[in-house]
Design an enzyme around this catalytic site. Structure first.
Site, PDB file in Angstrom:
ATOM      1  N   ARG A 239       6.819  -8.167  -5.424  1.00  0.00           N
ATOM      2  CA  ARG A 239       5.427  -8.082  -4.999  1.00  0.00           C
ATOM      3  C   ARG A 239       5.255  -8.883  -3.708  1.00  0.00           C
ATOM      4  O   ARG A 239       5.836  -9.961  -3.551  1.00  0.00           O
ATOM      5  CB  ARG A 239       4.490  -8.662  -6.065  1.00  0.00           C
ATOM      6  N   GLU A 268      -1.311  -3.865   0.947  1.00  0.00           N
ATOM      7  CA  GLU A 268      -0.774  -2.506   0.739  1.00  0.00           C
ATOM      8  C   GLU A 268      -1.905  -1.553   0.391  1.00  0.00           C
ATOM      9  O   GLU A 268      -2.811  -1.955  -0.342  1.00  0.00           O
ATOM     10  CB  GLU A 268       0.240  -2.500  -0.406  1.00  0.00           C
ATOM     11  N   HIS A 286       6.932   0.314  -0.296  1.00  0.00           N
ATOM     12  CA  HIS A 286       6.798   0.148  -1.756  1.00  0.00           C
ATOM     13  C   HIS A 286       7.285   1.405  -2.504  1.00  0.00           C
ATOM     14  O   HIS A 286       6.527   2.067  -3.207  1.00  0.00           O
ATOM     15  CB  HIS A 286       5.352  -0.162  -2.149  1.00  0.00           C
TER      16      HIS A 286
HETATM   17  C1  DGY Z   1       5.942  -1.253 -10.557  1.00  0.00           C
HETATM   18  O1  DGY Z   1       6.222  -0.501 -11.490  1.00  0.00           O
HETATM   19  O2  DGY Z   1       5.417  -2.343 -10.725  1.00  0.00           O
HETATM   20  C2  DGY Z   1       6.267  -0.770  -9.181  1.00  0.00           C
HETATM   21  O3  DGY Z   1       5.962  -1.710  -8.225  1.00  0.00           O
HETATM   22  C3  DGY Z   1       5.564   0.527  -8.885  1.00  0.00           C
HETATM   23  O4  DGY Z   1       4.235   0.436  -9.188  1.00  0.00           O
END
Ligand code: DGY
Length: 319
Positions: A239, A268, A286
């Site tokens: 993240r 994002e 991402h």
């Molecule tokens: C997650 O599954 O957390 C990925 O970042 C995609 O959303």
């Protein structure tokens, strides 16, 4: 008995939507746009369940305003930092996620970012693509070798372990920090560090695989970047909140970092426009879990959780 009504606010895989429509009355956002807090609140009055992605924000404010009709948020993501879990629990709303099924896909992207950052992929691609490649020399585009290097992993959960397994195949020496030490069969010879500082000190490469929580926000900041060996490479597929982005830029400028590979950003979609000028930052939008198999598996896992809930059972991934 009437079938439960569920809202699918993003365009999930065809196989997921087909299965969802076979079991539920579905309201699907075919346009695939982002939903505002007010839209989420309004939808909660007409559905029994939602399959959101990490892009739909269930803040404390939204949680407080959700209609009592909504019973379950079956996330199509492993990360749940977009959900205020205690506020949702206070409203009696079940929340699930999709662990396991995206570990390999995300680990593949971490490997791509690590190799691309280490071997200057953006710079090299740009040279060839723009026709600016007019020289070759043994001192040209020299990068950092991963084979034999020390790889530090913060967060040795499923994705961290999947990445470690792939990195082992590249001959890397694996070190990790985790809240609790893994058993020997999960460690697979990796060296455990009980504090992050020790891990950072030995991380020629560092890859982040922990969730974003109030405790881990800004985990990589000026001080922690300073603890890495000079010329380290940092990879983030977890993240954006884990990294203080101005501190990352400063660490690239002062040579503490030689490169970074990022799939996640503080903001994002969009990312950090200041990163664009730096060819030493290899960036992706991402897409860690974005493979056909994994998208289907995530959708099916979210539906398994919904199916269990509406059958009166405990969903396998209840948080
Ligand atoms: C997650 O599954 O957390 C990925 O970042 C995609 O959303």
């Amino acid at each position: 008995m009437a079938r439960p009504v569920i809202w699918i606010p993003r365009r999930l895989s065809d196989a997921t939507l087909k299965r969802a429509e076979a079991s539920y009355e579905c309201i699907i956002n075919w346009e695939d746009g982002l939903s505002t807090a007010d839209e989420i609140v309004a939808m909660s009055a007409v559905v029994d369940g939602i399959i959101p992605c990490h892009s739909e924000l269930f803040t404390a404010d939204v949680a407080a305003r959700l209609d009592p009709r909504l019973k379950i948020i079956a996330n199509h993501s492993v990360g749940v930092d977009h959900c205020d879990l205690s506020a949702l629990a206070a409203r009696g709303i079940a929340v699930t996620n999709t662990p396991d099924v995206l570990s390999d896909a995300t680990a593949e992207i971490a490997m791509l970012l690590m190799l691309g950052a280490a071997r200057r992929a953006i710079e090299g691609d740009h040279l060839v693509r723009t026709g600016a490649w007019n020289v070759w020399s043994p001192s040209f585009m020299v990068g950092k070798q991963v084979t034999g290097a020390r790889l530090g992993i913060i967060g040795m959960g499923r994705v961290g372990r999947a990445f470690a397994a792939k990195a082992r195949g590249f001959g890397m020496d694996i070190h990790y920090f985790n809240r609790t030490r893994l058993s020997a069969d999960l460690e697979q010879g990796a060296t455990f560090h009980s504090d992050i500082e020790n891990l950072l000190n030995v991380s020629d490469f560092l890859s982040l695989h922990c969730p974003a929580t109030p405790d881990t926000t800004g985990l990589m900041n000026a001080e922690s970047f300073g603890m890495l060996p000079d010329g380290a490479v940092v990879v983030n597929t977890a993240r954006g909140a884990l990294i203080d982005e101005p501190a990352l830029l400063a660490a690239l400028h002062n040579g503490k970092l030689s490169a970074a590979g990022l799939d996640c950003f503080s903001s994002e979609p969009g990312g950090n426009p200041e990163f664009a000028a730096h060819q030493s930052i290899f960036m992706l939008p991402h897409i860690g879990s974005a493979t056909v198999q994994t998208r289907d598996a995530m959708g099916f896992r979210a539906l398994d959780n919904l199916d269990a809930y509406f059958a009166g059972k405990t969903p396998g991934d209840l948080l």
